[in-house]
Design an enzyme around this catalytic site. Structure first.
Site, short mmCIF file in Angstrom:
data_model
loop_
_atom_site.label_atom_id
_atom_site.label_comp_id
_atom_site.label_asym_id
_atom_site.label_seq_id
_atom_site.Cartn_x
_atom_site.Cartn_y
_atom_site.Cartn_z
N ASN A 1 0.86 -1.18 0.00
CA ASN A 1 0.00 0.00 0.00
C ASN A 1 0.90 1.23 0.00
O ASN A 1 1.47 1.58 1.02
CB ASN A 1 -0.89 -0.04 1.26
N TRP A 2 1.01 1.84 -1.16
CA TRP A 2 1.93 3.00 -1.28
C TRP A 2 1.35 4.26 -0.64
O TRP A 2 2.02 5.26 -0.52
CB TRP A 2 2.26 3.25 -2.75
N LYS A 3 0.05 4.24 -0.30
CA LYS A 3 -0.60 5.41 0.30
C LYS A 3 -0.38 6.63 -0.60
O LYS A 3 -0.34 6.49 -1.83
CB LYS A 3 -0.11 5.63 1.74
N HIS B 1 -9.53 1.27 4.98
CA HIS B 1 -8.25 1.46 5.67
C HIS B 1 -8.45 2.43 6.83
O HIS B 1 -9.24 3.37 6.73
CB HIS B 1 -7.20 2.00 4.69
N GLU C 1 -6.82 4.83 7.83
CA GLU C 1 -6.60 6.24 7.49
C GLU C 1 -7.81 6.82 6.79
O GLU C 1 -8.13 8.01 6.96
CB GLU C 1 -5.32 6.37 6.64
N GLU D 1 -5.41 -4.79 10.75
CA GLU D 1 -4.38 -3.77 10.94
C GLU D 1 -4.66 -2.99 12.21
O GLU D 1 -5.49 -2.07 12.21
CB GLU D 1 -4.36 -2.80 9.75
N GLY E 1 2.57 2.31 10.73
CA GLY E 1 3.56 3.37 10.56
C GLY E 1 4.31 3.74 11.82
O GLY E 1 5.00 4.76 11.86
N SER F 1 3.34 -2.06 10.35
CA SER F 1 4.78 -2.15 10.62
C SER F 1 5.39 -3.51 10.26
O SER F 1 6.31 -3.98 10.93
CB SER F 1 5.09 -1.79 12.08
N GLY G 1 2.80 -1.15 4.27
CA GLY G 1 2.84 0.26 3.91
C GLY G 1 4.27 0.70 3.60
O GLY G 1 4.81 0.46 2.52
N GLY G 2 4.91 1.31 4.58
CA GLY G 2 6.23 1.92 4.39
C GLY G 2 7.24 1.00 3.73
O GLY G 2 8.00 1.43 2.83
P1 PGA Z 1 2.82 0.32 7.59
O1 PGA Z 1 1.35 0.53 6.96
O2 PGA Z 1 3.36 -0.97 7.02
O3 PGA Z 1 3.61 1.52 7.11
O4 PGA Z 1 2.68 0.27 9.06
C1 PGA Z 1 0.48 -0.57 6.79
C2 PGA Z 1 -0.82 -0.09 6.24
O5 PGA Z 1 -1.31 0.97 6.64
O6 PGA Z 1 -1.41 -0.75 5.35
#
Ligand code: PGA
Length: 254
Positions: free
Chosen positions: A15-17, A101, A103, A171, A177, A216, A237-238
């Site tokens: 997930n590149w966000k 998600h 977010e 999640e 993050g 994470s 994500g990251g």
């Molecule tokens: P993260 O994000 O790996 O940067 O913690 C995961 C996500 O939000 O899908």
């Protein structure tokens, strides 16, 4: 209840966000080039920002790399400035879309009912819905995790869910993050609850619906998380932004 860690084909989704200029396509190319068209390997997907969907789908065409959107509107088309529909994602080359998600839930007030309608929209367009659920830090500390996750799962999934059209991503909001992850026991406990609820509601398909862990995930912890019962992959994500890290997580499924 079944331990499906070895049964279901793992899915590693990046997930590149809101990250990814055109130059980031080089990372996707490196991921593509490392994948083998072998059903014994995990399914690998990148969910870039919408602007990169078409070029990413073009570079992934004919390769095992799948492409997904990060959100969709519930409607197929219409006067919804700034939104994107599941049909448009599909037309751009996506085979899946993340919905709910945390977010989106936090930044855009997306409650379970909205998430459910978005998952329905994904199904209508022929996309796999990757439905995200997870507790906040306060809920975890108050001992409410299992209740919260169970309620989100029940209310965020529409009718018509199958193992082909739906993936669940657990999640924990406080793990996203932050570099923090729950203990392996805690992850296994939540995934077991999700599995039980899926089996109760969807029967045999509930055993085959993949349940991803997200929050994470990185090369150093992927192996132990991915080995847990009922963990059928990861939403990353990251660590999905760099091909080297993302591929290390893909290899950790072996
Ligand atoms: P993260 O994000 O790996 O940067 O913690 C995961 C996500 O939000 O899908």
């Amino acid at each position: 209840m079944t331990d499906t860690a070895q049964e279901n084909r793992p899915l590693i989704a990046g997930n590149w966000k809101m990250n990814g200029l055109k130059s980031a396509l080089a990372e996707a190319t490196a991921v593509r080039d490392a994948l083998k068209p072998d059903p014994g390997t995990p399914e690998v997907m990148i969910c870039p920002p919408a602007t990169l969907l078409v070029p990413l789908a073009e570079l992934a065409a004919g390769s095992p790399l799948a492409v997904g959107g990060q959100d969709c509107h519930a409607a197929a088309s219409g006067a919804h400035t700034g939104d994107i529909s599941a049909e448009i994602l599909r037309d751009a080359g996506a085979s899946a879309v993340i919905v709910g998600h945390s977010e989106r839930r936090a930044d855009h007030g997306e409650v379970d009912r909205i998430v459910r309608d978005k998952a329905s929209a994904a199904h209508r367009a022929g996309l796999t819905a990757i439905v995200c659920i997870g507790e906040t830090r306060g809920q975890r500390e108050a001992g409410l995790t299992l209740g919260v996750v169970g309620r989100q799962l029940a209310a965020s999934l529409p009718e018509g869910v199958t193992d082909a059209n739906t993936v669940i991503a657990y999640e924990p909001v406080w793990a996203i993050g932050t570099g923090l992850t729950p203990s392996t026991e805690d992850v296994a406990e939540v995934h077991a609850l999700i599995r039980k609820d899926l089996e109760t509601r969807f029967g045999a398909a509930g055993r085959r619906i993949r349940i991803l862990y997200g929050g994470s995930v990185k090369p150093s912890n992927a192996r132990e998380l991915l080995a847990l019962p009922n963990v059928d992959g990861a939403l990353v994500g990251g660590a999905s932004l760099k091909a080297e890290d993302f591929l290390a997580i893909v290899r950790a499924t072996a």
